[in-house]
Scaffold this motif. Structure first.
Motif, PDB file in Angstrom:
ATOM      1  N   ARG A 137      11.294 -12.733   0.299  1.00 47.76           N
ATOM      2  CA  ARG A 137      10.544 -11.479   0.143  1.00 47.76           C
ATOM      3  C   ARG A 137       9.563 -11.602  -1.023  1.00 47.76           C
ATOM      4  O   ARG A 137       8.402 -11.252  -0.907  1.00 47.76           O
ATOM      5  CB  ARG A 137      11.501 -10.300  -0.093  1.00 47.76           C
ATOM      6  CG  ARG A 137      12.321  -9.925   1.132  1.00 47.76           C
ATOM      7  CD  ARG A 137      13.092  -8.632   0.935  1.00 47.76           C
ATOM      8  NE  ARG A 137      14.025  -8.644  -0.184  1.00 47.76           N
ATOM      9  CZ  ARG A 137      15.292  -9.056  -0.128  1.00 47.76           C
ATOM     10  NH1 ARG A 137      15.785  -9.515   1.020  1.00 47.76           N
ATOM     11  NH2 ARG A 137      16.075  -9.002  -1.190  1.00 47.76           N
ATOM     12  N   GLY A 138      10.060 -12.093  -2.149  1.00 43.78           N
ATOM     13  CA  GLY A 138       9.268 -12.132  -3.374  1.00 43.78           C
ATOM     14  C   GLY A 138       8.044 -13.012  -3.298  1.00 43.78           C
ATOM     15  O   GLY A 138       7.024 -12.724  -3.937  1.00 43.78           O
ATOM     16  N   LYS A 139       8.104 -14.070  -2.527  1.00 42.27           N
ATOM     17  CA  LYS A 139       6.960 -14.975  -2.476  1.00 42.27           C
ATOM     18  C   LYS A 139       5.780 -14.382  -1.712  1.00 42.27           C
ATOM     19  O   LYS A 139       4.677 -14.907  -1.776  1.00 42.27           O
ATOM     20  CB  LYS A 139       7.365 -16.345  -1.931  1.00 42.27           C
ATOM     21  CG  LYS A 139       7.778 -16.382  -0.494  1.00 42.27           C
ATOM     22  CD  LYS A 139       8.272 -17.780  -0.139  1.00 42.27           C
ATOM     23  CE  LYS A 139       8.640 -17.887   1.317  1.00 42.27           C
ATOM     24  NZ  LYS A 139       9.136 -19.222   1.626  1.00 42.27           N
ATOM     25  N   THR A 140       5.996 -13.271  -1.024  1.00 42.68           N
ATOM     26  CA  THR A 140       4.900 -12.607  -0.309  1.00 42.68           C
ATOM     27  C   THR A 140       4.344 -11.418  -1.078  1.00 42.68           C
ATOM     28  O   THR A 140       3.351 -10.833  -0.661  1.00 42.68           O
ATOM     29  CB  THR A 140       5.372 -12.115   1.078  1.00 42.68           C
ATOM     30  OG1 THR A 140       6.351 -11.090   0.901  1.00 42.68           O
ATOM     31  CG2 THR A 140       5.945 -13.249   1.904  1.00 42.68           C
ATOM     32  N   TRP A 141       4.966 -11.067  -2.187  1.00 39.72           N
ATOM     33  CA  TRP A 141       4.549  -9.871  -2.917  1.00 39.72           C
ATOM     34  C   TRP A 141       3.241 -10.072  -3.649  1.00 39.72           C
ATOM     35  O   TRP A 141       2.981 -11.125  -4.241  1.00 39.72           O
ATOM     36  CB  TRP A 141       5.602  -9.456  -3.937  1.00 39.72           C
ATOM     37  CG  TRP A 141       6.895  -9.000  -3.355  1.00 39.72           C
ATOM     38  CD1 TRP A 141       7.129  -8.558  -2.085  1.00 39.72           C
ATOM     39  CD2 TRP A 141       8.152  -8.956  -4.016  1.00 39.72           C
ATOM     40  NE1 TRP A 141       8.450  -8.236  -1.924  1.00 39.72           N
ATOM     41  CE2 TRP A 141       9.100  -8.479  -3.104  1.00 39.72           C
ATOM     42  CE3 TRP A 141       8.566  -9.272  -5.307  1.00 39.72           C
ATOM     43  CZ2 TRP A 141      10.435  -8.304  -3.432  1.00 39.72           C
ATOM     44  CZ3 TRP A 141       9.893  -9.102  -5.633  1.00 39.72           C
ATOM     45  CH2 TRP A 141      10.828  -8.616  -4.703  1.00 39.72           C
ATOM     46  N   THR A 142       2.452  -9.035  -3.612  1.00 39.81           N
ATOM     47  CA  THR A 142       1.256  -8.915  -4.437  1.00 39.81           C
ATOM     48  C   THR A 142       1.369  -7.569  -5.138  1.00 39.81           C
ATOM     49  O   THR A 142       2.212  -6.743  -4.763  1.00 39.81           O
ATOM     50  CB  THR A 142      -0.022  -8.950  -3.573  1.00 39.81           C
ATOM     51  OG1 THR A 142      -0.043  -7.783  -2.745  1.00 39.81           O
ATOM     52  CG2 THR A 142      -0.104 -10.210  -2.729  1.00 39.81           C
ATOM     53  N   PRO A 143       0.543  -7.332  -6.132  1.00 42.69           N
ATOM     54  CA  PRO A 143       0.593  -6.008  -6.771  1.00 42.69           C
ATOM     55  C   PRO A 143       0.363  -4.856  -5.784  1.00 42.69           C
ATOM     56  O   PRO A 143       0.848  -3.746  -5.999  1.00 42.69           O
ATOM     57  CB  PRO A 143      -0.529  -6.075  -7.819  1.00 42.69           C
ATOM     58  CG  PRO A 143      -0.622  -7.527  -8.153  1.00 42.69           C
ATOM     59  CD  PRO A 143      -0.344  -8.245  -6.849  1.00 42.69           C
ATOM     60  N   GLU A 144      -0.311  -5.146  -4.690  1.00 41.25           N
ATOM     61  CA  GLU A 144      -0.615  -4.096  -3.712  1.00 41.25           C
ATOM     62  C   GLU A 144       0.525  -3.841  -2.723  1.00 41.25           C
ATOM     63  O   GLU A 144       0.639  -2.741  -2.194  1.00 41.25           O
ATOM     64  CB  GLU A 144      -1.882  -4.459  -2.914  1.00 41.25           C
ATOM     65  CG  GLU A 144      -3.153  -4.491  -3.740  1.00 41.25           C
ATOM     66  CD  GLU A 144      -3.305  -5.766  -4.571  1.00 41.25           C
ATOM     67  OE1 GLU A 144      -2.818  -6.839  -4.141  1.00 41.25           O
ATOM     68  OE2 GLU A 144      -3.895  -5.686  -5.664  1.00 41.25           O
ATOM     69  N   ASN A 145       1.346  -4.843  -2.444  1.00 38.37           N
ATOM     70  CA  ASN A 145       2.337  -4.668  -1.378  1.00 38.37           C
ATOM     71  C   ASN A 145       3.789  -4.772  -1.834  1.00 38.37           C
ATOM     72  O   ASN A 145       4.690  -4.651  -1.013  1.00 38.37           O
ATOM     73  CB  ASN A 145       2.086  -5.662  -0.243  1.00 38.37           C
ATOM     74  CG  ASN A 145       2.494  -7.079  -0.598  1.00 38.37           C
ATOM     75  OD1 ASN A 145       2.923  -7.384  -1.708  1.00 38.37           O
ATOM     76  ND2 ASN A 145       2.334  -7.976   0.360  1.00 38.37           N
ATOM     77  N   ARG A 146       4.038  -5.012  -3.095  1.00 38.33           N
ATOM     78  CA  ARG A 146       5.424  -5.188  -3.549  1.00 38.33           C
ATOM     79  C   ARG A 146       6.179  -3.864  -3.450  1.00 38.33           C
ATOM     80  O   ARG A 146       5.602  -2.787  -3.605  1.00 38.33           O
ATOM     81  CB  ARG A 146       5.459  -5.756  -4.955  1.00 38.33           C
ATOM     82  CG  ARG A 146       4.904  -4.820  -5.994  1.00 38.33           C
ATOM     83  CD  ARG A 146       4.852  -5.480  -7.349  1.00 38.33           C
ATOM     84  NE  ARG A 146       4.268  -4.547  -8.292  1.00 38.33           N
ATOM     85  CZ  ARG A 146       3.540  -4.872  -9.325  1.00 38.33           C
ATOM     86  NH1 ARG A 146       3.301  -6.145  -9.590  1.00 38.33           N
ATOM     87  NH2 ARG A 146       3.040  -3.953 -10.112  1.00 38.33           N
ATOM     88  N   PRO A 147       7.487  -3.966  -3.207  1.00 34.20           N
ATOM     89  CA  PRO A 147       8.278  -2.740  -3.082  1.00 34.20           C
ATOM     90  C   PRO A 147       8.502  -2.082  -4.449  1.00 34.20           C
ATOM     91  O   PRO A 147       8.341  -2.721  -5.500  1.00 34.20           O
ATOM     92  CB  PRO A 147       9.605  -3.240  -2.499  1.00 34.20           C
ATOM     93  CG  PRO A 147       9.684  -4.660  -2.927  1.00 34.20           C
ATOM     94  CD  PRO A 147       8.272  -5.166  -2.973  1.00 34.20           C
ATOM     95  N   ALA A 148       8.897  -0.844  -4.423  1.00 34.83           N
ATOM     96  CA  ALA A 148       9.125  -0.098  -5.668  1.00 34.83           C
ATOM     97  C   ALA A 148      10.237  -0.729  -6.504  1.00 34.83           C
ATOM     98  O   ALA A 148      10.198  -0.669  -7.733  1.00 34.83           O
ATOM     99  CB  ALA A 148       9.458   1.356  -5.346  1.00 34.83           C
ATOM    100  N   ASP A 149      11.212  -1.354  -5.838  1.00 34.78           N
ATOM    101  CA  ASP A 149      12.350  -1.939  -6.568  1.00 34.78           C
ATOM    102  C   ASP A 149      12.171  -3.436  -6.834  1.00 34.78           C
ATOM    103  O   ASP A 149      13.148  -4.155  -7.023  1.00 34.78           O
ATOM    104  CB  ASP A 149      13.648  -1.692  -5.812  1.00 34.78           C
ATOM    105  CG  ASP A 149      13.758  -2.482  -4.524  1.00 34.78           C
ATOM    106  OD1 ASP A 149      12.708  -2.915  -3.985  1.00 34.78           O
ATOM    107  OD2 ASP A 149      14.882  -2.679  -4.058  1.00 34.78           O
ATOM    108  N   TRP A 150      10.949  -3.910  -6.905  1.00 39.22           N
ATOM    109  CA  TRP A 150      10.710  -5.344  -7.061  1.00 39.22           C
ATOM    110  C   TRP A 150      11.324  -5.897  -8.335  1.00 39.22           C
ATOM    111  O   TRP A 150      11.841  -7.016  -8.338  1.00 39.22           O
ATOM    112  CB  TRP A 150       9.224  -5.683  -6.977  1.00 39.22           C
ATOM    113  CG  TRP A 150       8.399  -5.268  -8.154  1.00 39.22           C
ATOM    114  CD1 TRP A 150       7.813  -4.053  -8.344  1.00 39.22           C
ATOM    115  CD2 TRP A 150       8.076  -6.057  -9.292  1.00 39.22           C
ATOM    116  NE1 TRP A 150       7.142  -4.038  -9.540  1.00 39.22           N
ATOM    117  CE2 TRP A 150       7.280  -5.257 -10.150  1.00 39.22           C
ATOM    118  CE3 TRP A 150       8.369  -7.361  -9.689  1.00 39.22           C
ATOM    119  CZ2 TRP A 150       6.789  -5.713 -11.363  1.00 39.22           C
ATOM    120  CZ3 TRP A 150       7.875  -7.816 -10.894  1.00 39.22           C
ATOM    121  CH2 TRP A 150       7.093  -7.006 -11.716  1.00 39.22           C
TER     122      TRP A 150
END
Length: 148
Positions: free
Chosen positions: A105-118
């Motif tokens: 999950r984390g390797k796909t996160w960007t500031p725009e799409n990361r979840p609230a509980d990142w």
């Protein structure tokens, strides 16, 4: 030939331990101190990069330990090698069940799409990783002890 296998296995496992130790106690604290979203973006990149390499390294290390145990089954210290192999199996299972899902999950996160509980997910990954590091350090210690 067995001597070369033992040394190569110990070096390869030792390097893996060094990388994972560095991630836990050097790299991630540095990334956590970066401003704004830089740390999260760096962790995502690191997750992609190390996520491609580490599975091969973990499985390769386990295979080498298994070959060492089989080839040296009549030698003193083989119990230590078998126990190290069992610990590496534990580390692979931990990785697959606990760390890889968060990393994927984390390797796909960007500031725009990361979840609230990142941040919570990142902290959970770190806690699991500390335990995994302890497990592979123990395995490495057993391999080094088996050499002596």
């Amino acid at each position: 030939m067995l001597d070369a296998l033992q040394i190569a296995t110990t070096v390869i496992v030792g390097l893996m331990v060094g990388v994972e130790f560095s991630v836990a106690f050097v790299i991630n604290p540095i990334l956590a101190a970066l401003p704004d979203d830089s740390g999260q973006q760096a962790r995502s990149h690191g997750g992609r990069m190390l996520g491609a390499v580490m599975p091969v390294w973990y499985i390769g290390s386990l295979v080498l330990v298994a070959v060492w145990a089989a080839a040296g089954r009549s030698q003193e210290g083989v119990g230590l090698v078998v126990t190290a192999g069992a610990l590496l199996i534990v580390s692979v299972i931990m990785s697959l069940l606990l760390l890889v899902p968060i990393n994927n999950r984390g390797k796909t996160w960007t500031p725009e799409n990361r979840p609230a509980d990142w941040k919570e997910q990142t902290n959970r990954w770190d806690r699991y990783h500390y335990v995994r590091v302890a497990v592979i350090v123990a395995a490495f210690t057993l391999l080094v002890t088996a050499l002596s």
